[in-house]
Design a protein around this motif. Structure first.
Motif: not given
Length: 267
Positions: A111-115, A135-147
């Protein structure tokens, strides 16, 4: 007097004509030398020769046109080389990414996320939320996130974390969101992308070591990553680095292919 002036003008014209002819021969000689260098495979030296034609003989339009045509062919040759080289590096990485992705699940709110984002199956939020964990994840547009998730009876307002193994350490910071539910204090620290990747690299480098996580805010809280967490975060690091390499190589392939298409469409 008129004869002298006419003679002088004639001499000047002849000298000018000779000068232009000399410049033309010199410019053509440089183009020929560049062609020989291309035939020998010395493309960088050839480009220097062609650049000098434009610099030294700006009025020699025909020679400059020949230089431009030869430069275009050099760009075409280089694009072909770059395409084959980049593709040769890219193809072995694709099955590695596909194989590693089997350990992840893709989360996405259409509904609100493109990737969407790839989260390791060992670190889903719903199964870990009532404890302190990374927690870490990799977006489909290759942005790296860690929380950094904190859960406790007392708020610590942490905006920084430090990973420590012996005397080696890595710090990271970011913005924090906090809330309270059923008497428990929850805090989520979102690291910057640069810090997230640095933290993942640190964990991957120390996967076999005991890694201490210290959360720093109004007060400190420390815990240790378990082996499952270290493995999951290490595999997230591997996925991130592989996807970054794939994206860069795909961009190089696309650039090279565009140059090739442009040249072939003109010829």
């Amino acid at each position: 007097m008129k004869k002298i002036i006419l003679f002088s003008l004639l001499v000047v014209a002849m000298v000018g004509c000779n000068t232009k002819q000399k410049e033309l021969r010199r410019a053509e000689a440089r183009v020929a030398a560049a062609q020989q260098l291309v035939n020998e495979g010395n493309l960088n030296a050839a480009k220097l020769q062609l650049d000098s034609v434009h610099l030294l003989y700006p009025k020699q339009v025909d020679a400059r046109r020949s230089a431009k045509a030869l430069m275009d062919s050099i760009v075409y040759i280089e694009a072909q080389r770059n395409l084959h080289y980049s593709d040769s590096l890219l193809q072995p990485l694709l099955p590695q990414v596909d194989n590693l992705l089997k350990k992840f699940k893709c989360e996405k709110n259409g509904e609100y996320e493109f990737y969407g984002r790839y989260v390791h199956k060992q670190l889903p939020t719903d199964k870990n939320f009532n404890r302190c964990f990374l927690q870490a994840y990799v977006n489909e547009d290759v942005r790296i996130t860690m929380k950094s998730y904190y859960c406790g009876q007392k708020a610590i307002n942490h905006d920084k974390l430090t990973l420590t193994v012996g005397e080696d350490y890595q710090t990271a910071s970011g913005s924090t969101h906090s809330f309270e539910t059923d008497g428990c204090k929850y805090e989520i620290l979102n690291l910057s992308e640069e810090d997230a990747l640095s933290a993942l690299k640190f964990i991957a480098a120390h996967e076999k070591d005991r890694i201490k996580v210290t959360l720093t805010g109004s007060s400190d809280y420390a815990y240790y990553l378990n082996q499952t967490e270290k493995q999951a975060l290490t595999e997230t690091c591997r996925l991130a680095l592989l996807m970054l390499d794939v994206r860069q190589l795909e961009q190089q392939v696309n650039i090279a292919q565009a140059q090739i298409d442009k040249y072939e469409n003109k010829h």
